[in-house]
Design a protein around this motif. Structure first.
Motif, PDB file in Angstrom:
ATOM      1  N   SER A 309      56.671  60.614 -36.303  1.00  0.00           N
ATOM      2  CA  SER A 309      57.692  60.259 -35.308  1.00  0.00           C
ATOM      3  C   SER A 309      57.780  58.745 -35.129  1.00  0.00           C
ATOM      4  CB  SER A 309      57.358  60.906 -33.960  1.00  0.00           C
ATOM      5  OG  SER A 309      58.237  60.367 -32.981  1.00  0.00           O
ATOM      6  N   LEU A 310      59.018  58.274 -35.012  1.00  0.00           N
ATOM      7  CA  LEU A 310      59.205  56.830 -34.789  1.00  0.00           C
ATOM      8  C   LEU A 310      59.799  56.594 -33.404  1.00  0.00           C
ATOM      9  CD1 LEU A 310      60.603  55.850 -38.299  1.00  0.00           C
ATOM     10  CD2 LEU A 310      58.284  55.537 -37.446  1.00  0.00           C
ATOM     11  N   LYS A 311      59.660  57.585 -32.544  1.00  0.00           N
ATOM     12  CA  LYS A 311      60.191  57.462 -31.183  1.00  0.00           C
ATOM     13  C   LYS A 311      59.527  56.250 -30.506  1.00  0.00           C
ATOM     14  CE  LYS A 311      61.537  60.435 -27.401  1.00  0.00           C
ATOM     15  NZ  LYS A 311      61.051  59.619 -26.312  1.00  0.00           N
ATOM     16  N   ASP A 312      60.363  55.430 -29.884  1.00  0.00           N
ATOM     17  CA  ASP A 312      59.900  54.206 -29.205  1.00  0.00           C
ATOM     18  C   ASP A 312      59.284  53.172 -30.142  1.00  0.00           C
ATOM     19  OD1 ASP A 312      60.718  55.292 -26.790  1.00  0.00           O
ATOM     20  OD2 ASP A 312      58.785  56.311 -26.536  1.00  0.00           O
ATOM     21  N   LEU A 342      66.720  55.918 -38.034  1.00  0.00           N
ATOM     22  CA  LEU A 342      67.425  56.190 -36.775  1.00  0.00           C
ATOM     23  C   LEU A 342      67.250  57.655 -36.379  1.00  0.00           C
ATOM     24  CD1 LEU A 342      70.773  54.178 -37.234  1.00  0.00           C
ATOM     25  CD2 LEU A 342      68.870  53.614 -35.707  1.00  0.00           C
ATOM     26  N   LEU A 343      67.350  58.521 -37.386  1.00  0.00           N
ATOM     27  CA  LEU A 343      67.195  59.955 -37.140  1.00  0.00           C
ATOM     28  C   LEU A 343      65.795  60.276 -36.614  1.00  0.00           C
ATOM     29  CD1 LEU A 343      69.463  61.998 -37.844  1.00  0.00           C
ATOM     30  CD2 LEU A 343      68.078  62.720 -39.794  1.00  0.00           C
ATOM     31  N   SER A 344      64.829  59.470 -37.006  1.00  0.00           N
ATOM     32  CA  SER A 344      63.440  59.701 -36.569  1.00  0.00           C
ATOM     33  C   SER A 344      63.137  58.982 -35.254  1.00  0.00           C
ATOM     34  CB  SER A 344      62.463  59.216 -37.639  1.00  0.00           C
ATOM     35  OG  SER A 344      62.825  59.713 -38.886  1.00  0.00           O
ATOM     36  N   GLY A 345      64.154  58.408 -34.634  1.00  0.00           N
ATOM     37  CA  GLY A 345      64.000  57.836 -33.292  1.00  0.00           C
ATOM     38  C   GLY A 345      63.678  56.350 -33.249  1.00  0.00           C
TER      39      GLY A 345
END
Ligand SMILES: NC(=O)c1ccc[n+]([C@@H]2O[C@H](COP(=O)([O-])OP(=O)(O)OC[C@H]3O[C@@H](n4cnc5c(N)ncnc54)[C@H](O)[C@@H]3O)[C@@H](O)[C@H]2O)c1
Length: 437
Positions: A309-312, A342-345
Motif C-alpha cells: 500500500s502507498l496510502k499516505d 495513484l491507484l495504490s494511493g
C-alpha cells in the motif's frame, strides 16, 4: 532543390530544417494551424538538441517556410516528403489514413512530374497504396513514389539526420533514384552509404531495425530481472556480453521498458502485418508482453517495499519523458507508473527538465509538478528515477538528504552507484543490481 515536407513533427521538422541548412528551399506543411502560426513567428514547437538554432538561422536566411496549405507548398516543389503520423489502429495495425488522405490531395494538385518521398514508417506495400491513391486523382500526370525510411533517434535527431548511419532508398524508378542521389550527394560525398533497393524491402528494413532493437532491449531487461533473483550483477553481465563483437555494448542497458512513438507501435504493426499474411511473429509477441510488465516493474518493486500500500506515501519522480534529451512522452513508462502509483494511493511529486508541459496536458493536476529536481523530494518517502537525464546521474546528495523523508531510491535507469548509495545509508534498488539483499 525545392522541397515540400508534409507533417512537421519530430521527423518532418528535423528533415525540413536540416535540408534547408544544406541550401535547399524548403516549405513545411502542417494541419495544426497553431503550430504553423508559431513556427512562422520563429517559435519551435518541439525540443530537440541543436534544432532551434538552425531552425532560426534558416528562417532568417529565407530557406525555410511554413504553411497550412498543401497546394501552396506543392506548387513550387519537386520533391514532396511525407512525414506523417502512422499510429497504431485498434487492432495494432498501422493507421495509414493520414498518409493516404495526403496522397489523394497530392493527386488532385498534380500537373507536372514530382517525386513523393515517404519518410513515415509504413507497412510493406504502402508505396503501392500511395501510388494508387495519387493515380486515382491525378488524371495521368507523371509522378514517382519513393520509400526513404527515417532512422533518426529523438534526442539526437539533428546529429542523426546530418550524419546518418545509412540512407535507404526504395524505388524502381531510375529517374526518382537519380533525384534522391542528387539530394543526398552532400552526405554520400562524406562516405555515408546510400542503399537502393525495392520499395518493399525499404519499408521492411525500417520495421526490422526497430523490432530488433526492441528485442535487444527486452532481452537485457529479462537478464536484469534474472540477476535480481540470482544475485548476479547486470552491469558485469552486460559488459561481459558486449565485448563480443557479434553482440556489442549498445542497447544493452536494462531499464523500465521501451516506450516512445516508434518501438511500441512498430512492433505492434509488424505483428499485425504478419497476421494478415498468416505469419505468427512469436518473438515479437513475447517482446511486447515482456515489455508491458517491465514498464511497471519499478512500481511493483516500490509496492513490495511498502508492503502493498502507498496510502499516505509521497513519491518523488525524476524524469517523465520516455528517454533523455526529448520532451516526447508518447508511451512513456512514467505514465504507466504514475497510474499504478495513484491507484495504490500515493501522492506524486514530479520533475522533468523539458517534458512537464506535455505530461500536464495528459495527466493534469492529478500529480504535483516542481520546477526544481530537489523540490520534488520535499517530504518524499521514496524517489523513483524514470529517465536517464544526465543531471540525475550525479545529484547533490546533501540536497537530497535535506529534502527526502525516507532514504529510499528506486533507480529505473541504473544511474547511481549502488555502493555509494549503501554507504550513504539509502535503501537502493536498480534493475538487476540489487545490493540490499
Ligand atoms: N519520432 C521518431 O523518432 C521517428 C523516427 C523515425 C521514423 N518515425 C516515423 O515518422 C513518422 C512521423 O513521426 P513523428 O514522430 O514525426 O510524428 P509527429 O506526431 O511528431 O508529427 C506528425 C505531424 O504531422 C502533422 N499532420 C497530421 N496529419 C497531417 C496532414 N494531413 N497534413 C499535414 N500535416 C499533418 C501533425 O500535426 C504533426 O505535426 C511516423 O510514421 C513515425 O513512425 C518517427
Amino acid at each position: 532543390m525545392n522541397i515540400a515536407i508534409i507533417g512537421t513533427g519530430y521527423v518532418g521538422l528535423v528533415t525540413g530544417v536540416c535540408l534547408a541548412d544544406r541550401g535547399n528551399h524548403v516549405i513545411c506543411v502542417d494541419v495544426d494551424e497553431q503550430k504553423v502560426f508559431a513556427m512562422k513567428g520563429g517559435k519551435i514547437p518541439i525540443y530537440e538538441p541543436g534544432l532551434e538554432e538552425i531552425f532560426k538561422e534558416n528562417i532568417q536566411d529565407k530557406r525555410l517556410f511554413f504553411t497550412t496549405s498543401l497546394e501552396e507548398a506543392f506548387k513550387e516543389s519537386h520533391l514532396i516528403f511525407l512525414a506523417l503520423p502512422t499510429p497504431s489502429g485498434q487492432d495494432g495495425s498501422a493507421d495509414l489514413s493520414h498518409v493516404l488522405d495526403v496522397a489523394q490531395a497530392i493527386g488532385k494538385s498534380l500537373k507536372e512530374y514530382k517525386v513523393i518521398v515517404n519518410k513515415s514508417t509504413v507497412p510493406v506495400g504502402t508505396s503501392e497504396k500511395v501510388r494508387d491513391s495519387i493515380s486515382q486523382q491525378s488524371r495521368g500526370a507523371p509522378f514517382d513514389v519513393v520509400s526513404n525510411p527515417e532512422f533518426l533517434r529523438e534526442g539526437f535527431a539533428v546529429e542523426d539526420f546530418q550524419k546518418p548511419s545509412r540512407i535507404i532508398i526504395g524505388s524502381g524508378s531510375e529517374c526518382a533514384v537519380e533525384l534522391m542521389r542528387k539530394l543526398y550527394k552532400p552526405y554520400t560525398d562524406r562516405g555515408i552509404p546510400l542503399l537502393v533497393m525495392k520499395e518493399r524491402s525499404a519499408e521492411l528494413t525500417k520495421y526490422a531495425a526497430n523490432a530488433f532493437l526492441a528485442t535487444k532491449i527486452t532481452f537485457i531487461n529479462e537478464m536484469a530481472n534474472f540477476c535480481d533473483l540470482t544475485g548476479a550483477d547486470i552491469d558485469s553481465v552486460r559488459l561481459g556480453m558486449g565485448y563480443d563483437g557479434r553482440i556489442g555494448h549498445r542497447f544493452l542497458f536494462p531499464g523500465i521498458g521501451y516506450g516512445g512513438s516508434c518501438f511500441p507501435k512498430d512492433v505492434k504493426a509488424l505483428i499485425s502485418s504478419g497476421k494478415e499474411l498468416g505469419y505468427d511473429f512469436q518473438i515479437l509477441q513475447t517482446v511486447e508482453a515482456v515489455n508491458k510488465k517491465q514498464k511497471v516493474l519499478l512500481a511493483d518493486k516500490l509496492l513490495k517495499y511498502f508492503k502493498g500500500s502507498l496510502k499516505d506515501k509521497k513519491i518523488a519522480l525524476w524524469g517523465l519523458s520516455f528517454k533523455a534529451n526529448t520532451d516526447d512522452i508518447r508511451e512513456a513508462s512514467s505514465l504507466d507508473i504514475i497510474e499504478k502509483l495513484l491507484l495504490s494511493g500515493a501522492k506524486i511529486s514530479a520533475f522533468d527538465p523539458v517534458a512537464m508541459n506535455n505530461v500536464k496536458k495528459h495527466i493534469g493536476k492529478r500529480i504535483h509538478y516542481t520546477e526544481d529536481m530537489y523540490e520534488a523530494l520535499s517530504g518524499a518517502h521514496a524517489l523513483l528515477i524514470l529517465t536517464e537525464w544526465s543531471e540525475f546521474s550525479q545529484p547533490d546528495f546533501k540536497r537530497i538528504l535535506d529534502k527526502i523523508d525516507q532514504k529510499v531510491i528506486f533507480d529505473g535507469r541504473n544511474l547511481l552507484d549502488p555502493k555509494e548509495m549503501k554507504d550513504l545509508g539509502f535503501y537502493y534498488e536498480g534493475i538487476g543490481r540489487k545490493i540490499n539483499r
